[in-house]
Scaffold this motif. Sequence first.
Motif, PDB file in Angstrom:
ATOM      1  N   GLU A  83       0.846  -1.190   0.000  1.00 48.82           N
ATOM      2  CA  GLU A  83       0.000   0.000   0.000  1.00 48.82           C
ATOM      3  C   GLU A  83       0.884   1.243   0.000  1.00 48.82           C
ATOM      4  OE1 GLU A  83      -3.265  -0.084  -0.331  1.00 48.82           O
ATOM      5  OE2 GLU A  83      -3.195  -2.270  -0.351  1.00 48.82           O
ATOM      6  N   ALA A  84       0.428   2.265  -0.683  1.00 46.47           N
ATOM      7  CA  ALA A  84       1.155   3.532  -0.701  1.00 46.47           C
ATOM      8  C   ALA A  84       1.133   4.132   0.703  1.00 46.47           C
ATOM      9  CB  ALA A  84       0.514   4.482  -1.695  1.00 46.47           C
ATOM     10  N   PRO A  85       2.175   4.853   1.065  1.00 42.28           N
ATOM     11  CA  PRO A  85       2.173   5.488   2.385  1.00 42.28           C
ATOM     12  C   PRO A  85       0.966   6.414   2.523  1.00 42.28           C
ATOM     13  CG  PRO A  85       4.299   5.776   1.297  1.00 42.28           C
ATOM     14  CD  PRO A  85       3.371   5.141   0.311  1.00 42.28           C
ATOM     15  N   ALA A  86       0.431   6.461   3.706  1.00 43.80           N
ATOM     16  CA  ALA A  86      -0.734   7.310   3.955  1.00 43.80           C
ATOM     17  C   ALA A  86      -0.354   8.776   3.785  1.00 43.80           C
ATOM     18  CB  ALA A  86      -1.262   7.064   5.358  1.00 43.80           C
ATOM     19  N   ALA A  87      -1.282   9.520   3.262  1.00 44.93           N
ATOM     20  CA  ALA A  87      -1.067  10.957   3.119  1.00 44.93           C
ATOM     21  C   ALA A  87      -1.014  11.581   4.511  1.00 44.93           C
ATOM     22  CB  ALA A  87      -2.199  11.565   2.297  1.00 44.93           C
ATOM     23  N   PRO A  88      -0.232  12.656   4.665  1.00 42.64           N
ATOM     24  CA  PRO A  88      -0.170  13.304   5.983  1.00 42.64           C
ATOM     25  C   PRO A  88      -1.567  13.702   6.443  1.00 42.64           C
ATOM     26  CG  PRO A  88       1.451  14.247   4.487  1.00 42.64           C
ATOM     27  CD  PRO A  88       0.596  13.306   3.682  1.00 42.64           C
ATOM     28  N   GLY A  89      -1.826  13.428   7.688  1.00 42.84           N
ATOM     29  CA  GLY A  89      -3.140  13.742   8.230  1.00 42.84           C
ATOM     30  C   GLY A  89      -3.077  13.887   9.724  1.00 42.84           C
ATOM     31  N   ASN A  90      -4.158  13.626  10.362  1.00 38.56           N
ATOM     32  CA  ASN A  90      -4.238  13.783  11.814  1.00 38.56           C
ATOM     33  C   ASN A  90      -3.461  12.722  12.566  1.00 38.56           C
ATOM     34  OD1 ASN A  90      -5.868  15.976  11.404  1.00 38.56           O
ATOM     35  ND2 ASN A  90      -7.776  14.824  11.594  1.00 38.56           N
ATOM     36  N   ASP A  91      -3.074  11.635  11.907  1.00 37.95           N
ATOM     37  CA  ASP A  91      -2.366  10.553  12.587  1.00 37.95           C
ATOM     38  C   ASP A  91      -0.869  10.813  12.699  1.00 37.95           C
ATOM     39  OD1 ASP A  91      -4.761   9.249  12.807  1.00 37.95           O
ATOM     40  OD2 ASP A  91      -4.454   8.019  11.017  1.00 37.95           O
ATOM     41  N   ASP A  92      -0.396  11.870  12.054  1.00 37.87           N
ATOM     42  CA  ASP A  92       1.029  12.176  12.098  1.00 37.87           C
ATOM     43  C   ASP A  92       1.422  12.654  13.491  1.00 37.87           C
ATOM     44  OD1 ASP A  92       1.302  11.558   9.465  1.00 37.87           O
ATOM     45  OD2 ASP A  92       1.257  13.618   8.757  1.00 37.87           O
ATOM     46  N   GLN A  93       2.663  12.384  13.861  1.00 38.95           N
ATOM     47  CA  GLN A  93       3.178  12.852  15.121  1.00 38.95           C
ATOM     48  C   GLN A  93       4.133  13.996  14.853  1.00 38.95           C
ATOM     49  OE1 GLN A  93       4.941   9.675  17.285  1.00 38.95           O
ATOM     50  NE2 GLN A  93       3.078   8.462  17.344  1.00 38.95           N
ATOM     51  N   GLU A  94       4.125  14.962  15.714  1.00 35.82           N
ATOM     52  CA  GLU A  94       5.018  16.102  15.567  1.00 35.82           C
ATOM     53  C   GLU A  94       6.098  16.013  16.621  1.00 35.82           C
ATOM     54  OE1 GLU A  94       4.760  20.890  16.072  1.00 35.82           O
ATOM     55  OE2 GLU A  94       3.101  19.878  15.052  1.00 35.82           O
ATOM     56  N   VAL A  95       7.341  16.247  16.233  1.00 39.05           N
ATOM     57  CA  VAL A  95       8.463  16.205  17.153  1.00 39.05           C
ATOM     58  C   VAL A  95       9.091  17.597  17.205  1.00 39.05           C
ATOM     59  CG1 VAL A  95      10.724  15.193  17.618  1.00 39.05           C
ATOM     60  CG2 VAL A  95       8.890  13.785  16.654  1.00 39.05           C
ATOM     61  N   THR A  96       9.326  18.075  18.403  1.00 36.30           N
ATOM     62  CA  THR A  96       9.936  19.382  18.570  1.00 36.30           C
ATOM     63  C   THR A  96      11.237  19.202  19.333  1.00 36.30           C
ATOM     64  OG1 THR A  96       7.767  20.416  18.694  1.00 36.30           O
ATOM     65  CG2 THR A  96       9.627  21.706  19.517  1.00 36.30           C
ATOM     66  N   VAL A  97      12.294  19.791  18.823  1.00 36.79           N
ATOM     67  CA  VAL A  97      13.594  19.726  19.484  1.00 36.79           C
ATOM     68  C   VAL A  97      13.950  21.122  19.947  1.00 36.79           C
ATOM     69  CG1 VAL A  97      16.039  19.200  19.202  1.00 36.79           C
ATOM     70  CG2 VAL A  97      14.314  17.807  18.032  1.00 36.79           C
ATOM     71  N   GLU A  98      14.204  21.267  21.238  1.00 29.84           N
ATOM     72  CA  GLU A  98      14.580  22.572  21.791  1.00 29.84           C
ATOM     73  C   GLU A  98      16.063  22.543  22.132  1.00 29.84           C
ATOM     74  OE1 GLU A  98      12.083  23.899  24.948  1.00 29.84           O
ATOM     75  OE2 GLU A  98      10.258  23.230  23.914  1.00 29.84           O
TER      76      GLU A  98
END
Length: 74
Positions: A57-72
């Motif tokens: 299957e093709a990778p899912a399009a970016p949506g609400n299931d994506d995780q965001e990572v922040t580096v400080e």
Amino acid sequence: MSSLRIMDSDPGKARRTADAVQRALEASGEVVVGNVSVVPNRRDCGARVFMEVLLLEAPAAPGNDDQEVTVERA
């Protein structure tokens, strides 16, 4: 899962063809090759090669299931 059947009256040629097809499929990122089996022909001295092929299957399009990572950084 889909399957391919390669047949030839020359068992060596059937196997060489199947090997070439398998290498080509494995080089693709779109499919996965599963079980490969060689079965003698019932009517003559040839061979049949069966291989299972799974379409990835093709990778899912970016949506609400994506995780965001922040580096400080300090």
